[in-house]
Design a protein around this motif. Structure first.
Motif, PDB file in Angstrom:
ATOM      1  N   GLN A 140       0.893  -1.056  -0.102  1.00 32.96           N
ATOM      2  CA  GLN A 140       0.271  -0.193  -0.289  1.00 32.96           C
ATOM      3  C   GLN A 140       1.018   0.947   0.292  1.00 32.96           C
ATOM      4  OE1 GLN A 140       1.020  -2.146   2.822  1.00 32.96           O
ATOM      5  NE2 GLN A 140       0.546  -0.930   4.013  1.00 32.96           N
ATOM      6  N   PRO A 141       0.470   2.387  -0.167  1.00 32.25           N
ATOM      7  CA  PRO A 141       1.931   3.915  -0.659  1.00 32.25           C
ATOM      8  C   PRO A 141       1.762   3.497   1.059  1.00 32.25           C
ATOM      9  CG  PRO A 141      -0.824   4.569  -0.946  1.00 32.25           C
ATOM     10  CD  PRO A 141      -1.127   2.715  -0.749  1.00 32.25           C
ATOM     11  N   MET A 142       3.041   4.755   0.457  1.00 31.60           N
ATOM     12  CA  MET A 142       4.177   4.511   1.627  1.00 31.60           C
ATOM     13  C   MET A 142       4.290   5.303   2.780  1.00 31.60           C
ATOM     14  SD  MET A 142       6.861   3.149   1.863  1.00 31.60           S
ATOM     15  CE  MET A 142       8.358   2.831   0.489  1.00 31.60           C
ATOM     16  N   ASP A 143       3.249   6.275   2.251  1.00 33.30           N
ATOM     17  CA  ASP A 143       1.957   7.249   3.384  1.00 33.30           C
ATOM     18  C   ASP A 143       1.304   6.795   4.903  1.00 33.30           C
ATOM     19  OD1 ASP A 143       0.410   7.475   1.733  1.00 33.30           O
ATOM     20  OD2 ASP A 143       0.242   9.644   1.281  1.00 33.30           O
ATOM     21  N   ALA A 144       1.054   5.447   3.976  1.00 37.59           N
ATOM     22  CA  ALA A 144      -0.415   5.179   4.573  1.00 37.59           C
ATOM     23  C   ALA A 144       0.289   3.666   6.034  1.00 37.59           C
ATOM     24  CB  ALA A 144      -1.063   4.596   3.827  1.00 37.59           C
ATOM     25  N   ALA A 145       1.321   3.546   5.393  1.00 40.64           N
ATOM     26  CA  ALA A 145       2.796   2.339   5.868  1.00 40.64           C
ATOM     27  C   ALA A 145       2.987   3.264   6.920  1.00 40.64           C
ATOM     28  CB  ALA A 145       3.464   1.549   5.137  1.00 40.64           C
ATOM     29  N   MET A 146       3.299   5.001   6.546  1.00 41.92           N
ATOM     30  CA  MET A 146       4.661   5.702   7.448  1.00 41.92           C
ATOM     31  C   MET A 146       3.206   5.739   8.638  1.00 41.92           C
ATOM     32  SD  MET A 146       7.659   7.239   7.740  1.00 41.92           S
ATOM     33  CE  MET A 146       8.345   8.240   8.401  1.00 41.92           C
ATOM     34  N   ILE A 160       6.797  -4.154  13.485  1.00 41.06           N
ATOM     35  CA  ILE A 160       7.485  -4.822  13.147  1.00 41.06           C
ATOM     36  C   ILE A 160       6.752  -3.893  10.858  1.00 41.06           C
ATOM     37  CG2 ILE A 160       7.940  -7.328  12.013  1.00 41.06           C
ATOM     38  CD1 ILE A 160       5.418  -8.461  14.465  1.00 41.06           C
ATOM     39  N   LEU A 161       8.238  -3.737  10.304  1.00 42.62           N
ATOM     40  CA  LEU A 161       7.952  -3.691   9.006  1.00 42.62           C
ATOM     41  C   LEU A 161       8.190  -4.827   8.441  1.00 42.62           C
ATOM     42  CD1 LEU A 161       7.361  -1.626   6.708  1.00 42.62           C
ATOM     43  CD2 LEU A 161       9.955  -0.664   6.698  1.00 42.62           C
ATOM     44  N   ASN A 162       7.853  -5.328   6.772  1.00 52.83           N
ATOM     45  CA  ASN A 162       8.189  -6.463   6.086  1.00 52.83           C
ATOM     46  C   ASN A 162       8.654  -5.480   4.944  1.00 52.83           C
ATOM     47  OD1 ASN A 162       6.462  -8.793   4.214  1.00 52.83           O
ATOM     48  ND2 ASN A 162       8.745  -8.976   5.234  1.00 52.83           N
ATOM     49  N   PRO A 163       9.389  -5.067   4.233  1.00 49.65           N
ATOM     50  CA  PRO A 163       9.806  -4.342   3.352  1.00 49.65           C
ATOM     51  C   PRO A 163       9.546  -4.493   2.149  1.00 49.65           C
ATOM     52  CG  PRO A 163      11.533  -5.036   4.558  1.00 49.65           C
ATOM     53  CD  PRO A 163      10.996  -6.195   5.371  1.00 49.65           C
ATOM     54  N   ALA A 164       8.305  -5.274   1.982  1.00 48.26           N
ATOM     55  CA  ALA A 164       7.935  -6.337   1.170  1.00 48.26           C
ATOM     56  C   ALA A 164       6.755  -5.257   0.186  1.00 48.26           C
ATOM     57  CB  ALA A 164       7.891  -7.394   0.794  1.00 48.26           C
ATOM     58  N   LEU A 169      12.706   3.242   1.398  1.00 49.59           N
ATOM     59  CA  LEU A 169      12.009   4.307   2.757  1.00 49.59           C
ATOM     60  C   LEU A 169      12.010   5.615   2.167  1.00 49.59           C
ATOM     61  CD1 LEU A 169      13.039   1.151   4.873  1.00 49.59           C
ATOM     62  CD2 LEU A 169      11.401   1.482   3.315  1.00 49.59           C
ATOM     63  N   PRO A 170      11.252   6.237   3.170  1.00 50.37           N
ATOM     64  CA  PRO A 170      11.115   7.480   2.687  1.00 50.37           C
ATOM     65  C   PRO A 170      11.394   7.844   4.652  1.00 50.37           C
ATOM     66  CG  PRO A 170       8.398   6.861   3.713  1.00 50.37           C
ATOM     67  CD  PRO A 170       9.816   5.511   3.226  1.00 50.37           C
ATOM     68  N   GLU A 171      12.172   8.779   5.031  1.00 54.36           N
ATOM     69  CA  GLU A 171      13.241   9.466   5.743  1.00 54.36           C
ATOM     70  C   GLU A 171      12.366   9.369   7.013  1.00 54.36           C
ATOM     71  OE1 GLU A 171      15.790  11.174   4.497  1.00 54.36           O
ATOM     72  OE2 GLU A 171      16.725  11.208   7.003  1.00 54.36           O
ATOM     73  N   GLY A 172      13.012   8.394   7.421  1.00 53.92           N
ATOM     74  CA  GLY A 172      12.479   8.269   9.299  1.00 53.92           C
ATOM     75  C   GLY A 172      12.200   6.819   9.375  1.00 53.92           C
ATOM     76  N   MET A 173      11.604   6.561   8.385  1.00 55.61           N
ATOM     77  CA  MET A 173      10.724   5.463   8.619  1.00 55.61           C
ATOM     78  C   MET A 173      11.325   4.347   9.319  1.00 55.61           C
ATOM     79  SD  MET A 173       8.650   2.584   5.951  1.00 55.61           S
ATOM     80  CE  MET A 173       6.917   3.005   6.057  1.00 55.61           C
ATOM     81  N   ALA A 205      22.286  -6.825   7.616  1.00 58.18           N
ATOM     82  CA  ALA A 205      21.921  -6.789   8.925  1.00 58.18           C
ATOM     83  C   ALA A 205      22.071  -5.711  10.062  1.00 58.18           C
ATOM     84  CB  ALA A 205      21.190  -7.811  10.136  1.00 58.18           C
ATOM     85  N   ASP A 206      23.251  -5.582  10.044  1.00 61.82           N
ATOM     86  CA  ASP A 206      24.324  -4.617  10.706  1.00 61.82           C
ATOM     87  C   ASP A 206      24.056  -3.447  10.065  1.00 61.82           C
ATOM     88  OD1 ASP A 206      25.682  -5.478  12.819  1.00 61.82           O
ATOM     89  OD2 ASP A 206      27.297  -6.560  11.782  1.00 61.82           O
ATOM     90  N   ALA A 207      24.266  -3.220   8.266  1.00 63.13           N
ATOM     91  CA  ALA A 207      23.648  -1.617   8.128  1.00 63.13           C
ATOM     92  C   ALA A 207      22.429  -1.338   8.173  1.00 63.13           C
ATOM     93  CB  ALA A 207      23.999  -1.763   6.760  1.00 63.13           C
ATOM     94  N   LEU A 208      21.249  -2.368   8.458  1.00 59.18           N
ATOM     95  CA  LEU A 208      20.055  -1.523   8.595  1.00 59.18           C
ATOM     96  C   LEU A 208      19.759  -1.261  10.187  1.00 59.18           C
ATOM     97  CD1 LEU A 208      17.913  -4.734   6.869  1.00 59.18           C
ATOM     98  CD2 LEU A 208      17.993  -1.703   6.368  1.00 59.18           C
ATOM     99  N   LEU A 209      20.130  -1.505  11.137  1.00 57.09           N
ATOM    100  CA  LEU A 209      20.838  -1.114  12.204  1.00 57.09           C
ATOM    101  C   LEU A 209      21.579  -0.155  12.224  1.00 57.09           C
ATOM    102  CD1 LEU A 209      21.670  -4.846  14.255  1.00 57.09           C
ATOM    103  CD2 LEU A 209      19.922  -3.299  14.713  1.00 57.09           C
ATOM    104  N   ALA A 210      22.217   0.395  12.170  1.00 58.44           N
ATOM    105  CA  ALA A 210      22.713   1.487  11.633  1.00 58.44           C
ATOM    106  C   ALA A 210      22.237   2.909  11.017  1.00 58.44           C
ATOM    107  CB  ALA A 210      24.671   0.870  11.338  1.00 58.44           C
ATOM    108  N   MET A 211      21.435   2.189  10.152  1.00 57.36           N
ATOM    109  CA  MET A 211      20.345   2.841   9.085  1.00 57.36           C
ATOM    110  C   MET A 211      19.310   3.415  10.400  1.00 57.36           C
ATOM    111  SD  MET A 211      20.414   1.009   5.462  1.00 57.36           S
ATOM    112  CE  MET A 211      19.498   2.384   5.020  1.00 57.36           C
ATOM    113  N   GLY A 212      19.062   2.949  11.423  1.00 59.08           N
ATOM    114  CA  GLY A 212      18.157   3.568  13.135  1.00 59.08           C
ATOM    115  C   GLY A 212      17.195   2.022  12.535  1.00 59.08           C
TER     116      GLY A 212
END
Ligand code: ADP
Ligand code: NA
Length: 303
Positions: A140-146, A160-164, A169-173, A205-212
Motif C-alpha cells: 500500500q502507499p508509503m504514507d499510509a504505512a508510515m 514490525i516492517l516487512n519491507p516487501a 523507504l522514506p526518511e525516518g521510516m 543486518a548491521d547496516a540496517l541497524l546503523a540506518m536506525g
C-alpha cells in the motif's frame, strides 16, 4: 496477550497456467485456472489468526465479489476486519505460470486497498494504537504505512516492517521500526549489500541497524531459515522441515504472521522467529498462500 494489528493489502489472485504467454493481440487457450485470496497483508493476517493470534486487519476493500471473498477468508481464519469500505473495485493479481518451467509473470492491481490514505489509517487508530504488535508491508502507499507505524509507536505497540516488495523507504521510516523482516532481495535493496549466506546477511543486518532500526533485523533466507540479528546477539534460526516442499508462495507471509503472533504472546524474539519458521515450514508443504497457513495445533506439534 494483546492483539496483532496488520495494515496491508488484499487482492484476489487469479492464476493462469499456459504453455506460453500470449503475444499482443493474440488469444490462446491455457491449461488451468485458479482464483484465491492474496495480498501480503491479508496473507499475514490469516497466518496470524490461524497461528492463534487475535488478528485485526486494516485495509481498504471494495463492495464487490472479491471483497466478499476477502471477508470469507478472514472469517474462516478468525481475523477481525477493521476495513474501510470503498466504491473502488477490490484489487487483483494476474499470475501467469508457464507450464513446464513453472516460471511466472505477474500483474498486481492493488485497487481499493492501494488507495488507502493516512486519514483512513488514522480512522483505525484505536485498532493500531491499542495493539501489542503492529505489522505492515509495502504494497500500500508509503504514507499510509508510515502513518500506521507512527500511530503504533505512539500507542506503545511493538512495530514490525516487512519491507516487501523491495522499495526505497522514506526518511525516518526505519527508526519507527522495532523489527524489520526483509528477505535476501529486500535486505540487499535496503542495505546495498548482496545477501547470499549468513555472513553477508549479518553485514546487511548491521547496516540496517546503523540506518536506525530500533531493535532487530530478521533476514529470511528461504530454505536456510532466518538470521535474527540485534545489537547484542546474532542467532541463525534454521528452517523447519515439515514434509516435501510443494509451493513456497506465501512462505514469507507465514513467517511474518506467526512471528508477530509469537511476539504478541510475549515470546522472546528468537523464540518468535522459531515459531515463524515452523509456521512457514508447514505452509510450504501445501499449495496456495492463504490456504496453506497452518493451525496453532499443527505448529505446536511440529515444535
Ligand atoms: P519470501 O517468501 O518472502 O521470499 P523466504 O523465501 O525467505 O521469504 O521464506 C520465508 C521463510 O519460510 C524462511 O525463512 C523459512 O523459514 C521458510 N521457508 C522458505 N522456504 C522453505 C523451504 N523450502 N523449507 C522450509 N522452510 C522454508
Ligand atoms: Na504454500
Amino acid at each position: 496477550m494483546g492483539h496483532v494489528a496488520i495494515l496491508g493489502v488484499f487482492v484476489a489472485d487469479t492464476t493462469f497456467n499456459a504453455d506460453r504467454q500470449p503475444r499482443m493481440g493474440e488469444t490462446i487457450l491455457g491449461n488451468s485456472f485458479t482464483l484465491g485470496p492474496g495480498g501480503k497483508g491479508s496473507n499475514q493476517a490469516v497466518a496470524a489468526g490461524r497461528a492463534g493470534g487475535e488478528a485485526h486487519f486494516v485495509a481498504r476493500i471494495g463492495r464487490d465479489a472479491f471483497g466478499d471473498m476477502a471477508r470469507k477468508v478472514w472469517a474462516e481464519a478468525g481475523v477481525t476486519p477493521a476495513v474501510i469500505d470503498s466504491d473502488e473495485a477490490t484489487g487483483a493479481a494476474m499470475i501467469f505460470i508457464e507450464a513446464g518451467s513453472g516460471d511466472n509473470a505477474i500483474i498486481v492491481v492493488p485497487g481499493a486497498a492501494g488507495g488507502i490514505t493516512p486519514a483512513d489509517v488514522e480512522a483505525r487508530a484505536d485498532v493500531i494504537g491499542g495493539a501489542s504488535v503492529f505489522i505492515t508491508q509495502l504494497e500500500q502507499p508509503m504514507d499510509a504505512a508510515m502513518r500506521g507505524l507512527e500511530i503504533a509507536r505512539e500507542g506503545g505497540a511493538a512495530t514490525i516492517l516487512n519491507p516487501a516488495p523491495a522499495a526505497e523507504l522514506p526518511e525516518g521510516m526505519l527508526s519507527l521500526c522495532d523489527y524489520i523482516t526483509p528477505n535476501e532481495t529486500e535486505a540487499e535493496a535496503l542495505s546495498g549489500i548482496a545477501v547470499r549466506d549468513l555472513t553477508s546477511a549479518r553485514a546487511a543486518a548491521d547496516a540496517l541497524l546503523a540506518m536506525g532500526v530500533a531493535k532487530a533485523v530478521i533476514v529470511t533466507l528461504g530454505a536456510q531459515g532466518v538470521l535474527y540479528h540485534d545489537r547484542d546477539r546474532s542467532v541463525p534460526v534454521p528452517a523447519i522441515t515439515a514434509g516435501p516442499v510443494v509451493e513456497t508462495t506465501g512462505a514469507g507471509d507465514a513467517f511474518n504472521g506467526a512471528f508477530a503472533t509469537g511476539l504478541a504472546e510475549g515470546m522472546d524474539p528468537v523464540a518468535a522467529a522459531r515459531f515463524g519458521c515452523a509456521c512457514a515450514g508447514l505452509s510450504v508443504t501445501r499449495p496456495g498462500a492463504a490456504a496453506s497457513m497452518p493451525t496453532r495445533a499443527e505448529i505446536d506439534k511440529l515444535l
